[in-house]
Design a protein around this motif. Sequence first.
Motif, mmCIF file in Angstrom:
data_model
loop_
_atom_site.group_PDB
_atom_site.id
_atom_site.type_symbol
_atom_site.label_atom_id
_atom_site.label_comp_id
_atom_site.label_asym_id
_atom_site.label_seq_id
_atom_site.Cartn_x
_atom_site.Cartn_y
_atom_site.Cartn_z
ATOM 1 N N GLY A 72 0.719 -1.133 -0.099
ATOM 2 C CA GLY A 72 0.024 -0.039 0.246
ATOM 3 C C GLY A 72 0.866 1.378 0.032
ATOM 4 N N LYS A 73 0.170 2.500 -0.445
ATOM 5 C CA LYS A 73 0.963 3.612 -0.187
ATOM 6 C C LYS A 73 1.620 4.163 0.703
ATOM 7 C CE LYS A 73 -0.914 5.368 -4.754
ATOM 8 N NZ LYS A 73 -1.837 6.116 -5.496
ATOM 9 N N LYS A 74 2.527 4.891 1.019
ATOM 10 C CA LYS A 74 3.200 5.217 2.367
ATOM 11 C C LYS A 74 2.912 6.763 2.532
ATOM 12 C CE LYS A 74 7.056 3.286 2.967
ATOM 13 N NZ LYS A 74 8.587 3.110 2.934
ATOM 14 N N PHE A 75 2.643 6.956 3.945
ATOM 15 C CA PHE A 75 2.325 8.487 4.149
ATOM 16 C C PHE A 75 3.491 8.696 5.069
ATOM 17 C CE2 PHE A 75 -1.700 7.234 2.510
ATOM 18 C CZ PHE A 75 -2.407 8.439 2.271
ATOM 19 N N LEU A 76 3.882 10.361 5.299
ATOM 20 C CA LEU A 76 4.866 10.504 6.146
ATOM 21 C C LEU A 76 4.279 11.605 6.960
ATOM 22 C CD1 LEU A 76 7.610 10.838 7.340
ATOM 23 C CD2 LEU A 76 8.323 12.371 5.677
ATOM 24 N N LEU A 77 3.998 11.291 8.230
ATOM 25 C CA LEU A 77 3.199 12.371 9.008
ATOM 26 C C LEU A 77 4.021 13.117 9.986
ATOM 27 C CD1 LEU A 77 0.989 10.547 7.902
ATOM 28 C CD2 LEU A 77 0.069 10.594 10.070
ATOM 29 N N LEU A 104 2.745 21.876 18.261
ATOM 30 C CA LEU A 104 2.779 20.705 19.534
ATOM 31 C C LEU A 104 1.115 19.976 19.384
ATOM 32 C CD1 LEU A 104 4.340 22.229 22.309
ATOM 33 C CD2 LEU A 104 5.525 20.696 20.637
ATOM 34 N N HIS A 105 0.380 20.500 18.700
ATOM 35 C CA HIS A 105 -1.341 20.030 18.785
ATOM 36 C C HIS A 105 -1.164 18.685 17.867
ATOM 37 C CE1 HIS A 105 -1.857 23.890 20.432
ATOM 38 N NE2 HIS A 105 -3.066 23.506 20.881
ATOM 39 N N GLU A 106 -1.091 17.385 18.384
ATOM 40 C CA GLU A 106 -0.644 16.338 17.790
ATOM 41 C C GLU A 106 -2.176 15.451 17.658
ATOM 42 O OE1 GLU A 106 2.657 12.814 18.462
ATOM 43 O OE2 GLU A 106 1.863 14.036 20.070
ATOM 44 N N ILE A 107 -3.199 15.803 18.118
ATOM 45 C CA ILE A 107 -4.228 14.911 18.058
ATOM 46 C C ILE A 107 -4.660 14.651 16.512
ATOM 47 C CG2 ILE A 107 -6.617 14.578 18.552
ATOM 48 C CD1 ILE A 107 -6.261 16.027 21.232
ATOM 49 N N SER A 108 -4.869 15.703 15.785
ATOM 50 C CA SER A 108 -5.162 15.531 14.256
ATOM 51 C C SER A 108 -4.382 14.622 13.621
ATOM 52 C CB SER A 108 -5.375 16.623 13.517
ATOM 53 O OG SER A 108 -6.310 17.431 13.907
ATOM 54 N N LEU A 109 -3.041 14.711 13.916
ATOM 55 C CA LEU A 109 -2.017 13.870 13.362
ATOM 56 C C LEU A 109 -2.226 12.269 13.650
ATOM 57 C CD1 LEU A 109 0.513 14.688 11.083
ATOM 58 C CD2 LEU A 109 1.853 14.331 13.041
ATOM 59 N N LEU A 110 -2.481 12.110 15.122
ATOM 60 C CA LEU A 110 -2.673 10.851 15.500
ATOM 61 C C LEU A 110 -3.876 10.055 14.904
ATOM 62 C CD1 LEU A 110 -1.608 11.449 19.246
ATOM 63 C CD2 LEU A 110 -0.382 10.030 17.772
ATOM 64 N N PHE A 111 -5.072 11.007 15.024
ATOM 65 C CA PHE A 111 -6.147 10.320 14.233
ATOM 66 C C PHE A 111 -6.003 10.109 12.723
ATOM 67 C CE2 PHE A 111 -10.587 11.101 12.781
ATOM 68 C CZ PHE A 111 -11.097 9.831 12.982
ATOM 69 N N ALA A 112 -5.089 10.755 11.930
ATOM 70 C CA ALA A 112 -4.693 10.767 10.635
ATOM 71 C C ALA A 112 -3.891 9.339 10.658
ATOM 72 C CB ALA A 112 -4.003 11.767 10.174
ATOM 73 N N SER A 113 -3.064 9.045 11.426
ATOM 74 C CA SER A 113 -2.406 7.865 11.513
ATOM 75 C C SER A 113 -3.293 6.700 11.577
ATOM 76 C CB SER A 113 -1.158 7.925 12.380
ATOM 77 O OG SER A 113 -0.539 6.607 12.725
ATOM 78 N N TYR A 114 -4.111 6.695 12.540
ATOM 79 C CA TYR A 114 -5.191 5.666 12.936
ATOM 80 C C TYR A 114 -5.747 5.445 11.438
ATOM 81 C CZ TYR A 114 -8.887 3.177 14.515
ATOM 82 O OH TYR A 114 -9.801 2.079 14.829
ATOM 83 N N MET A 115 -6.112 6.332 10.759
ATOM 84 C CA MET A 115 -7.262 6.155 9.518
ATOM 85 C C MET A 115 -6.422 5.731 8.569
ATOM 86 S SD MET A 115 -9.710 9.487 9.494
ATOM 87 C CE MET A 115 -10.520 9.030 7.955
ATOM 88 N N ILE A 116 -5.101 6.027 8.378
ATOM 89 C CA ILE A 116 -4.221 5.496 7.214
ATOM 90 C C ILE A 116 -3.878 4.099 7.414
ATOM 91 C CG2 ILE A 116 -1.779 5.707 6.252
ATOM 92 C CD1 ILE A 116 -2.017 8.787 7.176
ATOM 93 N N LYS A 117 -3.665 3.653 8.676
ATOM 94 C CA LYS A 117 -3.318 2.045 8.643
ATOM 95 C C LYS A 117 -4.726 1.594 8.665
ATOM 96 C CE LYS A 117 0.263 2.353 11.734
ATOM 97 N NZ LYS A 117 0.958 1.943 13.184
ATOM 98 N N SER A 118 -5.884 2.208 9.055
ATOM 99 C CA SER A 118 -7.071 1.395 8.828
ATOM 100 C C SER A 118 -7.406 1.040 7.501
ATOM 101 C CB SER A 118 -8.371 2.255 9.663
ATOM 102 O OG SER A 118 -8.053 2.176 11.084
ATOM 103 N N TYR A 119 -7.099 1.817 6.441
ATOM 104 C CA TYR A 119 -7.580 1.852 5.123
ATOM 105 C C TYR A 119 -6.295 1.109 4.427
ATOM 106 C CZ TYR A 119 -11.730 4.510 5.809
ATOM 107 O OH TYR A 119 -13.095 4.979 6.272
ATOM 108 N N GLY A 120 -5.493 0.444 5.138
ATOM 109 C CA GLY A 120 -4.622 -0.367 4.273
ATOM 110 C C GLY A 120 -3.344 0.357 3.797
ATOM 111 N N LEU A 124 -10.049 6.770 0.417
ATOM 112 C CA LEU A 124 -10.708 5.875 -0.530
ATOM 113 C C LEU A 124 -10.270 5.956 -1.856
ATOM 114 C CD1 LEU A 124 -14.305 6.176 1.139
ATOM 115 C CD2 LEU A 124 -12.848 4.061 1.395
ATOM 116 N N GLU A 125 -10.085 7.277 -2.242
ATOM 117 C CA GLU A 125 -9.675 7.085 -3.655
ATOM 118 C C GLU A 125 -8.340 6.546 -4.042
ATOM 119 O OE1 GLU A 125 -8.947 11.431 -4.390
ATOM 120 O OE2 GLU A 125 -11.102 11.909 -3.987
ATOM 121 N N ASN A 126 -7.533 6.365 -3.156
ATOM 122 C CA ASN A 126 -6.241 5.659 -3.281
ATOM 123 C C ASN A 126 -5.970 4.394 -2.632
ATOM 124 O OD1 ASN A 126 -4.102 8.247 -4.403
ATOM 125 N ND2 ASN A 126 -5.605 9.052 -3.070
ATOM 126 N N SER A 127 -7.231 3.962 -2.164
ATOM 127 C CA SER A 127 -7.203 2.611 -1.365
ATOM 128 C C SER A 127 -6.763 1.644 -2.383
ATOM 129 C CB SER A 127 -8.677 2.123 -0.832
ATOM 130 O OG SER A 127 -8.638 1.058 -0.130
#
Length: 298
Positions: A173-178, A185-201, A289-292
């Motif tokens: 699968g494609k690779k994301f660098l976060l 320092l506001h990291e919540i959005s970045l952490l949630f993005a990480s969770y979603m990215i892994k969830s979608y493969g 989903l477009e890149n899944s």
Amino acid sequence: MSTYSIKDLEQLSGIKAHTLRIWEQRYALLSPKRTATNIRYYDNEDLKLILNVALLNENGLKISKIAAMDSRSIREEVLKLTESSPSHSDQIQALTHSMIDMDEERFGKILAFNIDKLGLEQTMFDLIYPFMSKIGVLWQTGAINPAQEHFISNLVRQKLIVAIDGQQLVRGGKKFLLFLPEDELHEISLLFASYMIKSYGFQVVYLGQSTPFDDLLSVYRVHRPDFLLTVITSSQTAEFAQEYTTNLANQFPQAKILVSGFQVLAHDIVLPQNVRKMSDFEEFKGILLENSPETVRE
């Protein structure tokens, strides 16, 4: 001890200041204090009471009946309601109450209830992000103090880290660098993005908070990610956001760069060709989903 004006109570509870004054006069629900210069203010106990009263009133209890209840009865009714209510607004009110009390146990129970019912992703969409948006505004206006905001943010951060740790390692699968820019320092959005990215493969390389640009260059050379994702929220200016975004585009011309955060969304940033602005996580979900890959999560 935090103090609140009647406008603060209005913002936190959703009850108009005019209505609060009527309740105060007619039912003696509130007992405002006065400063040495005779300015009225309210304390944490007043705020918690109004949050509870607002919640019960919104769920059909007449204000006259609520006013006749003692504080213990009101609290018990609220706990019964929030432990079973399907209403997102009720749950957000309950989270607000937990924040004021700094009640980690209750906050955790509310999150667990919603995650069990909706899953983490939908809980973030329906509950956590509306709540975090609300307390972000309240923090900026001084209606809540930084300690309360940090208390809640760190609890949400812990939940996300635990959820990410529980995900299976993704290969292919494609690779994301976060990453976040330096001093961000506001990291919540970045952490949630990480969770979603892994969830979608997809694969994630996570650098996290305050990443020096030289380190970003070094990691990119090793991993050659397809996407870079960053969030510019509070520690920078609009001018910085423009310069930083342009620099990313120039340094990583082969990558698709996703940017978000207040300083990007609230200002007219000129986007280079390989940069895309994300307004919210629903849009990010669409990008995933477009890149899944063909083997999307079941």
